[in-house]
Write a protein that holds these residues in place. Structure first.
Motif, PDB file in Angstrom:
ATOM      1  N   UNK A   7       0.727  -1.089   0.071  1.00 54.26           N
ATOM      2  CA  UNK A   7      -0.037  -0.525   0.248  1.00 54.26           C
ATOM      3  C   UNK A   7       1.583   1.378   0.274  1.00 54.26           C
ATOM      4  N   UNK A   8       0.058   2.291  -0.948  1.00 51.16           N
ATOM      5  CA  UNK A   8       1.404   3.421  -1.144  1.00 51.16           C
ATOM      6  C   UNK A   8       2.514   3.374  -1.561  1.00 51.16           C
ATOM      7  N   UNK A   9       2.544   2.421  -2.638  1.00 52.94           N
ATOM      8  CA  UNK A   9       3.858   1.710  -3.506  1.00 52.94           C
ATOM      9  C   UNK A   9       3.774   2.489  -4.453  1.00 52.94           C
ATOM     10  N   UNK A  10       2.830   3.781  -4.927  1.00 58.10           N
ATOM     11  CA  UNK A  10       3.778   4.718  -6.310  1.00 58.10           C
ATOM     12  C   UNK A  10       4.492   5.412  -5.703  1.00 58.10           C
ATOM     13  N   UNK A  13       9.489   5.114   0.080  1.00 64.51           N
ATOM     14  CA  UNK A  13       9.979   3.957   0.178  1.00 64.51           C
ATOM     15  C   UNK A  13       8.682   3.113  -0.604  1.00 64.51           C
ATOM     16  N   UNK A  14       7.923   3.258  -0.185  1.00 64.77           N
ATOM     17  CA  UNK A  14       6.238   2.180  -1.100  1.00 64.77           C
ATOM     18  C   UNK A  14       6.989   1.869  -2.338  1.00 64.77           C
ATOM     19  N   UNK A  15       7.271   2.416  -3.806  1.00 67.73           N
ATOM     20  CA  UNK A  15       7.756   2.760  -4.486  1.00 67.73           C
ATOM     21  C   UNK A  15       9.107   2.402  -4.762  1.00 67.73           C
ATOM     22  N   UNK A  34      -2.625   7.149  -8.150  1.00 67.19           N
ATOM     23  CA  UNK A  34      -1.784   7.395  -9.475  1.00 67.19           C
ATOM     24  C   UNK A  34      -0.744   6.157 -10.026  1.00 67.19           C
ATOM     25  N   UNK A  35      -2.386   6.206 -10.891  1.00 63.50           N
ATOM     26  CA  UNK A  35      -2.565   5.246 -12.093  1.00 63.50           C
ATOM     27  C   UNK A  35      -0.255   5.789 -12.258  1.00 63.50           C
ATOM     28  N   UNK A  36      -0.593   6.481 -13.473  1.00 61.64           N
ATOM     29  CA  UNK A  36       0.697   7.319 -13.843  1.00 61.64           C
ATOM     30  C   UNK A  36       1.911   7.084 -13.565  1.00 61.64           C
ATOM     31  N   UNK A  37       1.625   6.915 -11.768  1.00 59.47           N
ATOM     32  CA  UNK A  37       3.402   7.139 -10.979  1.00 59.47           C
ATOM     33  C   UNK A  37       3.193   5.261 -11.888  1.00 59.47           C
TER      34      UNK A  37
END
Length: 271
Positions: A7-10, A13-15, A34-37
């Motif tokens: 969760x918060x993967x965009x 640290x999540x990304x 954000x799908x774009x991210x």
């Protein structure tokens, strides 16, 4: 191939974790707004198979309805979860009510996590070495939870709200490991400031820290997540707490088991 849910993967640290586990050849489910991210994250991957192993679920986890929808989707679409990383964040220094009538910080930082941890227990149980990493800084006082006013209708302060969320997430580990003795449940906080977009509605002090101190003193997300990677890759069953790579003692109160049960009962009634 492991299934890693973040969760918060965009952002932040999540990304960074999503990029790492896509590069490692795992299946990665990113939950964010954000799908774009997300698409940029996948496009930047060096692995040609990353697009086929990456999944995005759009959600605002401050909304209970969205959290339930994501949980239902995961249960319908996946047979197992090997690692669940709870890293969604949006900082608010003032009390804010969601359209559902919940206090937004409590809903994001605990109600959503409660739903993920309790409702995905069977999928985690199906993993070989299941692990939950809850990015809630450990060490809050045992008496930090206001059971009579969990949503802080009266007397909200950022300090009280933050302490309550942190303590609640430690108690959530008791509920999780009682359900699954093979589960590793870790409450984890960074050892120091991490460079990120610092999403939220914050005051001048926090904005200064994010804009000025972050680039000067903060860790890169790629560096900050190394301890999390070690926890996920070599999990130890039971509860634990970390700041960075260093273990910290779990805060122990005289009635932890009863407090965990009381919290679960109160949250079930709220939900």
């Amino acid at each position: 191939m492991r299934t890693i849910v973040i969760t918060g993967g965009t952002d932040g640290m999540g990304a960074a974790l999503a990029r790492h586990y896509l590069a490692a050849g795992d299946r990665v489910v990113v939950i964010g707004r954000s799908r774009a991210k997300f698409e940029a994250l996948v496009a930047a991957s060096q692995s040609p198979s990353a697009p086929s192993r990456a999944e995005f679920i759009a959600a605002d986890l401050a909304l209970v309805e969205d959290s339930r929808r994501v949980v239902d989707h995961l249960k319908e679409s996946h047979e197992r979860i090997d690692a669940l990383v709870l890293a969604a964040s949006f900082i608010r220094q003032r009390r804010h009510s969601t359209p559902e009538g919940h206090e937004a910080s409590w809903s994001l930082f605990f109600l959503s996590k409660y739903l993920f941890v309790t409702q995905l227990a069977d999928l985690l149980r199906a993993g070989d070495r299941p692990v939950i990493v809850n990015t809630a800084v450990p060490g809050a006082r045992p008496d930090a939870i206001g059971f009579d006013d969990l949503e802080m209708v009266d007397g909200f302060t950022f300090k009280r709200s933050n302490a309550q969320q942190r303590r609640a997430n430690e108690l959530l580990g008791i509920l999780a490991t009682d359900q699954n003795s093979d589960l590793s449940y870790v409450t984890w906080g960074p050892a120091r400031l991490v460079r990120s977009s610092f999403a939220g509605e914050v005051g001048a002090g926090m904005k200064f820290a994010a804009a000025i101190l972050g680039p000067l003193l903060g860790q890169r997300p790629e560096d900050a997540i190394q301890p999390i990677i070690n926890i996920i890759d070599t999990p130890t069953p039971g509860r634990a707490a970390y700041r960075g790579a260093k273990t910290r003692p779990l805060a122990v109160g005289p009635h932890d088991e009863k407090d965990a049960a009381r919290l679960a009962s109160a949250v079930e009634e709220i939900l």
